[in-house]
Design an enzyme around this catalytic site. Sequence first.
Site, mmCIF file in Angstrom:
data_model
loop_
_atom_site.group_PDB
_atom_site.id
_atom_site.type_symbol
_atom_site.label_atom_id
_atom_site.label_comp_id
_atom_site.label_asym_id
_atom_site.label_seq_id
_atom_site.Cartn_x
_atom_site.Cartn_y
_atom_site.Cartn_z
ATOM 1 N N SER A 26 -3.779 32.631 -18.503
ATOM 2 C CA SER A 26 -3.595 31.287 -19.792
ATOM 3 C C SER A 26 -3.288 32.239 -21.145
ATOM 4 C CB SER A 26 -5.703 30.711 -20.000
ATOM 5 O OG SER A 26 -6.106 30.678 -18.975
ATOM 6 N N LYS A 41 -5.449 24.356 -21.317
ATOM 7 C CA LYS A 41 -6.116 24.789 -20.977
ATOM 8 C C LYS A 41 -7.000 25.542 -22.230
ATOM 9 C CE LYS A 41 -8.229 27.976 -18.523
ATOM 10 N NZ LYS A 41 -7.544 29.302 -17.117
ATOM 11 N N LYS A 89 -10.779 36.648 -24.403
ATOM 12 C CA LYS A 89 -9.486 36.881 -24.982
ATOM 13 C C LYS A 89 -9.467 35.345 -24.516
ATOM 14 C CE LYS A 89 -6.986 36.203 -21.708
ATOM 15 N NZ LYS A 89 -6.015 35.068 -20.798
#
Length: 297
Positions: free
Chosen positions: A95, A170, A238
């Site tokens: 990701s 995503k 993150k």
Amino acid sequence: MKVGFVGLGIMGRPMVLNLLKAGFEVRAFDVSEEARKAVVIEGAQEAKTPREAADGSDFIITMLPNAKIVEHVLFGPEGVAEGLQAGSIVIDMSSVSPVDSVACAEKLKAYDASFLDAPVSGGQPKAEDGTLSIMVGGDEEALAKSRPVLEAMGSDVTHVGGSGSGSTTKLANQILVNVTMAAMSEAVVLAAKAGVDIEKMYQAIRGGLAGSAVLDAKIPLILERNFAPGGRIDINMKDLTNVVNAGRDIGVPMPLTSNVLEMFHALKVDGKETDDHSGVIQYYEKLANFEVPKGGK
């Protein structure tokens, strides 16, 4: 077909095992020797460097914590790029920011290799049973060649557009998951402190509009007070940082995501960064000076 795989963590290891079950020859690398040995026992070949994982492989998959590590693994010393053969397909299932995905795709053109950004959704349980949702950005021809590999790890493989589109999708996924997680936590703490049996509340609402995959996956863990990582707070922090940065870059305000990101920062300061992101309920519990009882009542 031969597959090189780099990154054998919570997600990567079960993904490798599913590739092996599907009959692929897998050469796997991780910085942890213990992680490498664990998949070798299951039938994988050990690579001592990312370059070795790529050497002779038709497909090279990376499943890593962040873009900086992805770039180092691909293009650093003894990196994947040094072992690529012409026509190889690199599939990054990490990701990361779409900007980073596009940059990797451009750099790999010099090696006559294709690149797909193919992040996943579903967490550790779906990585284990091979039913991940995989969102793919990149060339359609490269995806067509890669489908047998991806379908060994996921039950839903969707091409969403050109390079960077998978990573962008995503980010959208992470907004929905983590904001829903926070809303669920807020609701649970309210109901529990009011004296409602949370298990009964869950059964009452799960079939209605408020029901969701997030609710079904995480309420049972909250009732067990089990915050062992499936999707860690620091990893999701993150991802949400990437969401906020992407929003700023293209002029899309992110008020809800920004709030949840700050909750995760607070939990990190509190030493809970390796908890599952369902552990965000602990943020609300601290505000309310109330802990949801184990079992929900």
